[in-house]
Design an enzyme around this catalytic site. Sequence first.
Site, PDB file in Angstrom:
ATOM      1  N   GLN A 101      34.375  38.357  44.613  1.00 13.49           N
ATOM      2  CA  GLN A 101      34.936  39.706  44.521  1.00 13.49           C
ATOM      3  C   GLN A 101      33.894  40.788  44.712  1.00 13.49           C
ATOM      4  O   GLN A 101      32.689  40.515  44.764  1.00 13.49           O
ATOM      5  CB  GLN A 101      35.601  39.876  43.153  1.00 13.49           C
ATOM      6  CG  GLN A 101      34.684  39.474  41.998  1.00 13.49           C
ATOM      7  CD  GLN A 101      35.403  39.526  40.651  1.00 13.49           C
ATOM      8  OE1 GLN A 101      35.136  40.379  39.830  1.00 13.49           O
ATOM      9  NE2 GLN A 101      36.317  38.602  40.446  1.00 13.49           N
ATOM     10  N   HIS A 130      33.437  45.272  43.709  1.00 15.32           N
ATOM     11  CA  HIS A 130      34.034  46.411  43.019  1.00 15.32           C
ATOM     12  C   HIS A 130      33.680  47.709  43.741  1.00 15.32           C
ATOM     13  O   HIS A 130      32.592  47.838  44.312  1.00 15.32           O
ATOM     14  CB  HIS A 130      33.521  46.499  41.585  1.00 15.32           C
ATOM     15  CG  HIS A 130      33.714  45.245  40.796  1.00 15.32           C
ATOM     16  ND1 HIS A 130      34.953  44.728  40.499  1.00 15.32           N
ATOM     17  CD2 HIS A 130      32.815  44.392  40.261  1.00 15.32           C
ATOM     18  CE1 HIS A 130      34.797  43.610  39.807  1.00 15.32           C
ATOM     19  NE2 HIS A 130      33.511  43.379  39.646  1.00 15.32           N
ATOM     20  N   ARG A 156      39.467  41.231  45.413  1.00 16.78           N
ATOM     21  CA  ARG A 156      39.224  39.801  45.575  1.00 16.78           C
ATOM     22  C   ARG A 156      39.047  39.477  47.058  1.00 16.78           C
ATOM     23  O   ARG A 156      39.880  39.842  47.883  1.00 16.78           O
ATOM     24  CB  ARG A 156      40.410  39.052  44.968  1.00 16.78           C
ATOM     25  CG  ARG A 156      40.104  37.646  44.558  1.00 16.78           C
ATOM     26  CD  ARG A 156      41.295  37.008  43.827  1.00 16.78           C
ATOM     27  NE  ARG A 156      41.426  37.440  42.451  1.00 16.78           N
ATOM     28  CZ  ARG A 156      42.578  37.834  41.904  1.00 16.78           C
ATOM     29  NH1 ARG A 156      43.682  37.878  42.606  1.00 16.78           N
ATOM     30  NH2 ARG A 156      42.615  38.188  40.649  1.00 16.78           N
ATOM     31  N   HIS A 183      30.125  39.210  44.687  1.00 17.80           N
ATOM     32  CA  HIS A 183      29.587  38.364  43.624  1.00 17.80           C
ATOM     33  C   HIS A 183      30.652  37.457  43.039  1.00 17.80           C
ATOM     34  O   HIS A 183      31.849  37.720  43.176  1.00 17.80           O
ATOM     35  CB  HIS A 183      29.016  39.246  42.497  1.00 17.80           C
ATOM     36  CG  HIS A 183      30.051  40.095  41.832  1.00 17.80           C
ATOM     37  ND1 HIS A 183      30.471  41.298  42.342  1.00 17.80           N
ATOM     38  CD2 HIS A 183      30.781  39.906  40.708  1.00 17.80           C
ATOM     39  CE1 HIS A 183      31.401  41.811  41.551  1.00 17.80           C
ATOM     40  NE2 HIS A 183      31.618  40.988  40.554  1.00 17.80           N
TER      41      HIS A 183
HETATM   42 ZN    ZN Z   1      32.729  41.621  38.835  1.00 14.30          ZN
END
Ligand code: ZN
Length: 314
Positions: A94, A96, A191, A171
């Site tokens: 995933q 962010h 994701r 990560h």
């Molecule tokens: Zn994370």
Amino acid sequence: MQPLFLHPVFKERIWGGTTLQTEFGYDIPSNYTGECWAISAHPNGPSLIKNGPYEGMGLDELWNKHPELFGNPKEKVFPLLTKILDANQDLSVQVHPDDTYAQVHENGELGKTECWYIIDCKEDAYIIFGHNAKTKEELRKQIEDGKWEELLRKVKIKPGDFFYVPSGTIHALCEGTLVLETQQSSDSTYRVYDYNRRDAAGNLRELHLEKAIDVTTVPYQDQLSVPSVEKCKNVTITTYVNSGFFSVYKWDVNGKTSFSFDDCYLLLSVIKGEGRLLHNGEKYDLKKGSHLIIPFGFGSFELEGNCELIVSHT
Ligand code: ZN
């Protein structure tokens, strides 16, 4: 004034296990418990105050009703979130968003920069940390073609390692890893790859490829840094990161030692051993799995015992 002890909130995940019960003695909801939201004011799982005049109140409510306990901050929401993660199986790969992207695309959520302290892991454990694509086009092509072995960087880990994971970093935690995570208070995750796993109902979990490609930093920038270690009387303080989002430390307490912080509130999580916090003639027990906030203006206090704590502040 008292330290604010907290009741954690637990989250079941397909990759979770039972380590939060066996290691910390928490009362977990099932054998698939993946996350302990230990110090949280996030609407998806605020922790409740355990003691003192605010017992039973959510940390989110306390933040709004008693800003003085946090130094009358300018932030609208409690900015940090401390979790313990039991990666019994691989987590999805995933990435962010940062604050600016999340503000626009995630209804005003914060972005998510996070960091990991590896409490424990199996032999030969690793994480996925960054990628090998040189350009966005290459990133897109390798994701679309499923070239995961070529694209994803694997990094071997051992207990005591620390990783700073800025927003935009691809990560994943992998099987057999127990982690304390300090992060911005955010739940926005894109994701990228989920190993084609299906949940109990036979469904694949949703991927968010366009947003993921949008926010991924290309090329990957190495974030490894060397922690600094300071030995004081009966405590060793390791500083892992001082970023614009948070500072994170480990305190190794052996004996009795005193602290004084006048200009911030502190988040404390005991990850090993036990001890006591002494303040104004009062004693508070600390044990592995305890989580607390030292409010702004708390003044000096002492810790005694043999314990390790992960400590953070903004
Ligand atoms: Zn994370």
